[in-house]
Design a protein around this motif. Sequence first.
Motif, mmCIF file in Angstrom:
data_model
loop_
_atom_site.group_PDB
_atom_site.id
_atom_site.type_symbol
_atom_site.label_atom_id
_atom_site.label_comp_id
_atom_site.label_asym_id
_atom_site.label_seq_id
_atom_site.Cartn_x
_atom_site.Cartn_y
_atom_site.Cartn_z
ATOM 1 N N SER A 75 0.790 -1.344 0.102
ATOM 2 C CA SER A 75 0.004 0.086 -0.156
ATOM 3 C C SER A 75 0.746 1.100 0.120
ATOM 4 O O SER A 75 2.153 1.311 -0.097
ATOM 5 C CB SER A 75 -0.932 0.106 1.158
ATOM 6 O OG SER A 75 -0.006 -0.054 2.397
ATOM 7 N N ASP A 76 0.161 2.328 0.260
ATOM 8 C CA ASP A 76 0.888 3.514 0.199
ATOM 9 C C ASP A 76 2.043 3.764 1.475
ATOM 10 O O ASP A 76 1.414 3.349 2.501
ATOM 11 C CB ASP A 76 0.158 4.854 -0.034
ATOM 12 C CG ASP A 76 -0.468 4.981 -1.281
ATOM 13 O OD1 ASP A 76 0.046 4.651 -2.261
ATOM 14 O OD2 ASP A 76 -1.470 5.673 -1.194
ATOM 15 N N ALA A 77 3.045 4.090 1.395
ATOM 16 C CA ALA A 77 3.879 4.477 2.534
ATOM 17 C C ALA A 77 3.031 5.567 3.605
ATOM 18 O O ALA A 77 2.664 6.316 2.962
ATOM 19 C CB ALA A 77 5.181 5.098 2.119
ATOM 20 N N LYS A 78 2.971 4.934 4.615
ATOM 21 C CA LYS A 78 2.108 5.988 5.709
ATOM 22 C C LYS A 78 3.145 6.742 6.507
ATOM 23 O O LYS A 78 2.624 7.101 7.579
ATOM 24 C CB LYS A 78 1.061 5.125 6.270
ATOM 25 C CG LYS A 78 0.006 4.483 5.434
ATOM 26 C CD LYS A 78 -1.061 3.881 6.082
ATOM 27 C CE LYS A 78 -2.010 3.405 5.061
ATOM 28 N NZ LYS A 78 -1.496 2.399 4.109
ATOM 29 N N TRP A 79 4.146 6.736 6.468
ATOM 30 C CA TRP A 79 5.118 7.631 7.594
ATOM 31 C C TRP A 79 4.855 8.928 7.311
ATOM 32 O O TRP A 79 4.323 9.398 6.248
ATOM 33 C CB TRP A 79 6.786 7.451 7.192
ATOM 34 C CG TRP A 79 7.014 5.749 7.653
ATOM 35 C CD1 TRP A 79 6.121 4.914 7.856
ATOM 36 C CD2 TRP A 79 8.418 5.417 7.710
ATOM 37 N NE1 TRP A 79 6.833 3.831 8.283
ATOM 38 C CE2 TRP A 79 8.267 3.980 8.041
ATOM 39 C CE3 TRP A 79 9.586 5.839 7.649
ATOM 40 C CZ2 TRP A 79 9.563 3.349 8.160
ATOM 41 C CZ3 TRP A 79 10.763 5.203 7.602
ATOM 42 C CH2 TRP A 79 10.483 3.842 8.258
ATOM 43 N N PRO A 90 4.827 4.896 13.672
ATOM 44 C CA PRO A 90 5.049 3.530 14.504
ATOM 45 C C PRO A 90 3.802 2.731 14.417
ATOM 46 O O PRO A 90 2.593 3.264 14.334
ATOM 47 C CB PRO A 90 5.172 3.940 16.040
ATOM 48 C CG PRO A 90 5.895 5.241 16.017
ATOM 49 C CD PRO A 90 5.101 6.004 14.681
ATOM 50 N N GLY A 91 3.777 1.368 13.802
ATOM 51 C CA GLY A 91 2.806 0.702 13.610
ATOM 52 C C GLY A 91 2.135 0.696 12.021
ATOM 53 O O GLY A 91 1.541 -0.180 11.887
ATOM 54 N N SER A 92 2.915 1.712 11.324
ATOM 55 C CA SER A 92 2.226 1.602 10.007
ATOM 56 C C SER A 92 2.982 0.767 9.132
ATOM 57 O O SER A 92 2.897 0.253 8.057
ATOM 58 C CB SER A 92 2.436 3.142 9.356
ATOM 59 O OG SER A 92 3.702 3.465 9.156
ATOM 60 N N GLY A 93 4.402 -0.003 9.657
ATOM 61 C CA GLY A 93 5.172 -0.945 8.805
ATOM 62 C C GLY A 93 6.124 -0.203 8.162
ATOM 63 O O GLY A 93 6.551 1.125 8.143
ATOM 64 N N ASP A 94 7.099 -0.973 7.557
ATOM 65 C CA ASP A 94 8.358 -0.457 6.874
ATOM 66 C C ASP A 94 7.849 0.130 5.783
ATOM 67 O O ASP A 94 6.751 -0.126 4.971
ATOM 68 C CB ASP A 94 9.213 -1.693 6.469
ATOM 69 C CG ASP A 94 9.595 -2.354 7.825
ATOM 70 O OD1 ASP A 94 9.543 -2.178 8.941
ATOM 71 O OD2 ASP A 94 10.290 -3.526 7.694
ATOM 72 N N ILE A 95 8.842 0.883 5.124
ATOM 73 C CA ILE A 95 8.460 1.308 3.705
ATOM 74 C C ILE A 95 9.707 0.913 2.848
ATOM 75 O O ILE A 95 10.883 0.875 3.294
ATOM 76 C CB ILE A 95 8.088 3.012 3.719
ATOM 77 C CG1 ILE A 95 9.632 3.468 4.172
ATOM 78 C CG2 ILE A 95 7.220 3.404 4.593
ATOM 79 C CD1 ILE A 95 9.566 5.083 4.220
#
Length: 257
Positions: A75-79, A90-95
Amino acid sequence: MNATRASLGIVPLVALLGLAAVQAERTFKWKVHDMSRPAPAVVDPGTAGSTAPADAIILFAASNPDLSKWTGNGSDAKWKVNGNEVVVEPGSGDIKTKEAFGDVQLHIEWMIPADRKVEGQHGGNSGVFFYDRYEIQVLSSNGNVTYVDGMAGSLYGQYPPLVNACRPQGQWNVYDIVFRGPVFKDGKLAQPAYATVFLNGVLVQDNAEILGATAHGARAQYSPHEATGPIRLQDHGDPIHFRNAWARKLAPRAAAE
Ligand code: MG
Protein backbone atom coordinates in the motif's frame (compact mmCIF):
# COMPACT_ATOMS: atom_id res chain seq x y z
CA MET A 1 68.86 -25.29 12.31
CA ASN A 2 70.82 -23.89 9.32
CA ALA A 3 68.94 -26.03 6.89
CA THR A 4 65.68 -24.84 8.35
CA ARG A 5 66.74 -21.21 8.07
CA ALA A 6 67.89 -21.71 4.53
CA SER A 7 64.68 -23.32 3.48
CA LEU A 8 62.66 -20.59 5.18
CA GLY A 9 64.65 -18.03 3.21
CA ILE A 10 64.15 -19.81 -0.07
CA VAL A 11 60.40 -20.09 0.19
CA PRO A 12 59.66 -16.36 -0.01
CA LEU A 13 62.20 -15.97 -2.82
CA VAL A 14 60.51 -18.70 -4.82
CA ALA A 15 57.14 -17.13 -4.07
CA LEU A 16 58.39 -13.74 -5.25
CA LEU A 17 59.80 -15.18 -8.44
CA GLY A 18 56.53 -16.97 -9.03
CA LEU A 19 54.57 -13.76 -8.53
CA ALA A 20 56.85 -11.88 -10.89
CA ALA A 21 56.32 -14.56 -13.50
CA VAL A 22 52.57 -14.33 -13.10
CA GLN A 23 52.64 -10.54 -13.42
CA ALA A 24 54.90 -10.66 -16.44
CA GLU A 25 52.36 -12.81 -18.25
CA ARG A 26 49.50 -10.48 -17.52
CA THR A 27 48.41 -8.19 -20.31
CA PHE A 28 46.46 -4.99 -19.92
CA LYS A 29 44.20 -3.14 -22.28
CA TRP A 30 45.59 0.26 -21.25
CA LYS A 31 49.10 1.54 -20.87
CA VAL A 32 50.01 3.17 -17.58
CA HIS A 33 49.02 6.87 -17.84
CA ASP A 34 47.33 6.18 -21.18
CA MET A 35 45.86 9.49 -22.42
CA SER A 36 43.40 7.62 -24.66
CA ARG A 37 41.82 5.84 -21.68
CA PRO A 38 38.20 7.05 -21.38
CA ALA A 39 37.67 9.70 -18.73
CA PRO A 40 35.25 9.01 -15.88
CA ALA A 41 31.92 10.79 -16.11
CA VAL A 42 31.83 14.27 -14.66
CA VAL A 43 29.43 14.43 -11.73
CA ASP A 44 28.59 17.66 -9.98
CA PRO A 45 29.01 16.69 -6.32
CA GLY A 46 26.71 19.46 -5.10
CA THR A 47 27.75 22.05 -2.59
CA ALA A 48 29.39 20.99 0.66
CA GLY A 49 26.84 19.79 3.14
CA SER A 50 24.00 17.48 2.38
CA THR A 51 22.98 18.09 -1.23
CA ALA A 52 23.07 15.13 -3.58
CA PRO A 53 25.47 14.67 -6.47
CA ALA A 54 23.99 15.26 -9.89
CA ASP A 55 23.66 11.59 -10.86
CA ALA A 56 21.85 10.52 -7.68
CA ILE A 57 18.28 9.31 -7.44
CA ILE A 58 16.67 11.51 -4.80
CA LEU A 59 14.64 9.29 -2.47
CA PHE A 60 13.54 12.17 -0.30
CA ALA A 61 15.01 15.61 0.26
CA ALA A 62 14.04 19.22 0.74
CA SER A 63 13.62 19.40 -3.03
CA ASN A 64 10.94 16.67 -3.03
CA PRO A 65 9.67 16.30 0.51
CA ASP A 66 7.27 13.47 -0.03
CA LEU A 67 7.11 9.68 -0.16
CA SER A 68 6.39 9.36 -3.87
CA LYS A 69 9.45 7.15 -4.33
CA TRP A 70 8.33 4.80 -1.55
CA THR A 71 5.68 2.23 -0.90
CA GLY A 72 4.31 0.53 2.20
CA ASN A 73 3.77 -3.17 2.39
CA GLY A 74 1.38 -3.50 -0.55
CA SER A 75 0.00 0.00 0.00
CA ASP A 76 1.07 3.62 0.15
CA ALA A 77 3.85 4.50 2.56
CA LYS A 78 2.17 5.94 5.63
CA TRP A 79 5.08 7.59 7.41
CA LYS A 80 4.83 11.30 8.26
CA VAL A 81 6.37 13.96 6.09
CA ASN A 82 7.38 16.93 8.19
CA GLY A 83 9.09 19.64 6.17
CA ASN A 84 12.12 17.95 4.64
CA GLU A 85 11.98 15.11 7.15
CA VAL A 86 10.31 11.72 6.93
CA VAL A 87 9.32 10.32 10.30
CA VAL A 88 8.49 6.71 11.12
CA GLU A 89 4.79 6.36 11.93
CA PRO A 90 4.97 3.58 14.51
CA GLY A 91 2.79 0.64 13.65
CA SER A 92 2.32 1.60 10.00
CA GLY A 93 5.00 -0.80 8.80
CA ASP A 94 8.28 -0.57 6.93
CA ILE A 95 8.60 1.45 3.74
CA LYS A 96 10.44 0.36 0.60
CA THR A 97 11.69 2.12 -2.48
CA LYS A 98 9.55 1.54 -5.54
CA GLU A 99 12.75 1.32 -7.52
CA ALA A 100 14.95 -1.74 -7.23
CA PHE A 101 18.68 -1.38 -6.70
CA GLY A 102 21.65 -3.64 -7.19
CA ASP A 103 25.09 -2.36 -6.28
CA VAL A 104 24.43 1.04 -4.81
CA GLN A 105 25.81 4.01 -2.89
CA LEU A 106 23.28 5.30 -0.38
CA HIS A 107 23.35 8.50 1.62
CA ILE A 108 20.77 8.90 4.37
CA GLU A 109 20.57 10.98 7.52
CA TRP A 110 18.72 9.98 10.67
CA MET A 111 17.97 11.35 14.10
CA ILE A 112 16.57 9.94 17.31
CA PRO A 113 14.49 12.63 19.06
CA ALA A 114 16.24 14.16 22.08
CA ASP A 115 13.37 13.43 24.44
CA ARG A 116 12.96 9.81 23.39
CA LYS A 117 13.59 7.33 26.21
CA VAL A 118 15.76 4.53 24.92
CA GLU A 119 16.98 1.32 26.45
CA GLY A 120 19.03 -1.17 24.49
CA GLN A 121 17.19 -2.08 21.30
CA HIS A 122 14.05 -0.26 22.40
CA GLY A 123 13.02 3.34 21.95
CA GLY A 124 15.42 4.39 19.21
CA ASN A 125 15.52 1.62 16.62
CA SER A 126 15.13 1.55 12.86
CA GLY A 127 17.25 0.18 10.06
CA VAL A 128 18.28 0.43 6.45
CA PHE A 129 17.84 -2.80 4.53
CA PHE A 130 19.35 -3.52 1.14
CA TYR A 131 17.67 -6.01 -1.16
CA ASP A 132 14.84 -5.90 1.38
CA ARG A 133 16.85 -8.17 3.69
CA TYR A 134 20.37 -7.04 4.69
CA GLU A 135 20.18 -4.55 7.54
CA ILE A 136 22.51 -1.77 8.54
CA GLN A 137 21.23 -0.94 11.99
CA VAL A 138 19.87 2.45 12.97
CA LEU A 139 19.93 2.86 16.74
CA SER A 140 20.49 5.39 19.45
CA SER A 141 24.01 4.26 20.36
CA ASN A 142 25.44 7.30 22.09
CA GLY A 143 25.46 6.29 25.74
CA ASN A 144 23.02 3.46 25.18
CA VAL A 145 24.28 -0.06 25.91
CA THR A 146 23.17 -3.05 23.87
CA TYR A 147 24.74 -6.06 22.20
CA VAL A 148 27.48 -4.73 19.95
CA ASP A 149 26.28 -6.44 16.77
CA GLY A 150 23.09 -4.44 17.17
CA MET A 151 24.62 -0.96 17.60
CA ALA A 152 24.35 1.88 15.13
CA GLY A 153 26.72 1.10 12.29
CA SER A 154 26.47 -2.64 12.83
CA LEU A 155 25.48 -5.17 10.24
CA TYR A 156 22.74 -6.41 12.48
CA GLY A 157 23.55 -9.76 14.09
CA GLN A 158 26.81 -10.02 12.13
CA TYR A 159 29.42 -7.32 12.76
CA PRO A 160 29.71 -4.53 15.34
CA PRO A 161 30.81 -1.16 13.99
CA LEU A 162 34.59 -0.67 13.99
CA VAL A 163 34.07 2.31 16.33
CA ASN A 164 31.11 4.01 17.95
CA ALA A 165 30.68 7.27 16.04
CA CYS A 166 27.03 7.82 16.93
CA ARG A 167 25.95 11.34 17.86
CA PRO A 168 23.73 12.11 20.86
CA GLN A 169 19.97 12.02 20.51
CA GLY A 170 18.57 15.15 18.93
CA GLN A 171 21.54 15.44 16.56
CA TRP A 172 21.60 14.16 13.00
CA ASN A 173 23.66 11.14 12.06
CA VAL A 174 24.83 10.58 8.51
CA TYR A 175 25.19 7.25 6.79
CA ASP A 176 27.16 6.82 3.60
CA ILE A 177 26.98 3.22 2.51
CA VAL A 178 28.32 1.24 -0.42
CA PHE A 179 26.48 -2.02 -0.76
CA ARG A 180 27.58 -4.65 -3.26
CA GLY A 181 24.97 -7.33 -3.75
CA PRO A 182 25.54 -11.06 -3.73
CA VAL A 183 25.74 -13.20 -6.84
CA PHE A 184 23.89 -16.48 -7.13
CA LYS A 185 24.56 -19.13 -9.73
CA ASP A 186 22.48 -22.26 -10.20
CA GLY A 187 20.59 -21.50 -7.01
CA LYS A 188 23.76 -21.26 -4.94
CA LEU A 189 25.78 -18.40 -3.54
CA ALA A 190 28.65 -17.65 -5.92
CA GLN A 191 29.78 -14.39 -4.31
CA PRO A 192 28.63 -12.85 -1.03
CA ALA A 193 27.45 -9.30 -0.58
CA TYR A 194 29.79 -6.65 0.86
CA ALA A 195 29.12 -3.44 2.69
CA THR A 196 31.26 -0.42 3.43
CA VAL A 197 29.68 2.02 5.85
CA PHE A 198 30.66 5.46 7.06
CA LEU A 199 28.79 6.88 10.06
CA ASN A 200 29.27 10.63 10.36
CA GLY A 201 32.27 10.34 8.05
CA VAL A 202 33.91 7.65 10.18
CA LEU A 203 34.52 4.20 8.73
CA VAL A 204 32.47 1.66 10.67
CA GLN A 205 32.29 -1.23 8.19
CA ASP A 206 35.23 -1.87 5.88
CA ASN A 207 34.06 -3.90 2.91
CA ALA A 208 32.55 -6.37 5.34
CA GLU A 209 31.41 -9.68 3.91
CA ILE A 210 27.70 -10.14 4.53
CA LEU A 211 27.00 -13.57 5.99
CA GLY A 212 23.40 -13.76 4.83
CA ALA A 213 19.98 -12.20 5.23
CA THR A 214 19.56 -10.36 8.52
CA ALA A 215 18.06 -12.48 11.25
CA HIS A 216 17.27 -11.78 14.90
CA GLY A 217 18.80 -14.24 17.34
CA ALA A 218 19.86 -16.61 14.59
CA ARG A 219 22.85 -17.07 12.29
CA ALA A 220 22.33 -15.31 8.96
CA GLN A 221 21.93 -17.44 5.86
CA TYR A 222 21.61 -16.68 2.19
CA SER A 223 18.63 -17.55 0.07
CA PRO A 224 18.84 -16.89 -3.66
CA HIS A 225 17.14 -13.72 -4.83
CA GLU A 226 16.95 -11.34 -7.76
CA ALA A 227 19.94 -9.25 -8.84
CA THR A 228 18.19 -6.11 -7.60
CA GLY A 229 15.81 -5.31 -4.77
CA PRO A 230 14.25 -2.40 -2.89
CA ILE A 231 15.88 -0.43 -0.13
CA ARG A 232 13.73 -0.72 2.98
CA LEU A 233 13.49 1.46 6.07
CA GLN A 234 12.34 -0.21 9.26
CA ASP A 235 9.37 0.65 11.45
CA HIS A 236 10.56 -0.76 14.76
CA GLY A 237 7.89 1.14 16.67
CA ASP A 238 9.99 4.28 17.21
CA PRO A 239 9.52 7.73 15.61
CA ILE A 240 12.94 7.97 13.99
CA HIS A 241 13.49 10.94 11.68
CA PHE A 242 15.14 10.63 8.27
CA ARG A 243 16.16 13.22 5.71
CA ASN A 244 18.30 13.71 2.60
CA ALA A 245 18.18 10.21 1.21
CA TRP A 246 19.74 9.63 -2.16
CA ALA A 247 21.16 6.68 -4.02
CA ARG A 248 23.56 6.18 -6.88
CA LYS A 249 23.44 2.99 -8.89
CA LEU A 250 26.94 1.59 -9.26
CA ALA A 251 28.56 -0.13 -12.17
CA PRO A 252 30.33 -3.39 -11.42
CA ARG A 253 33.68 -2.94 -9.70
CA ALA A 254 36.37 -1.87 -12.12
CA ALA A 255 38.57 -4.72 -13.21
CA ALA A 256 42.19 -4.07 -14.07
CA GLU A 257 42.37 -3.67 -17.82
MG1 MG B 1 16.74 -2.14 13.36
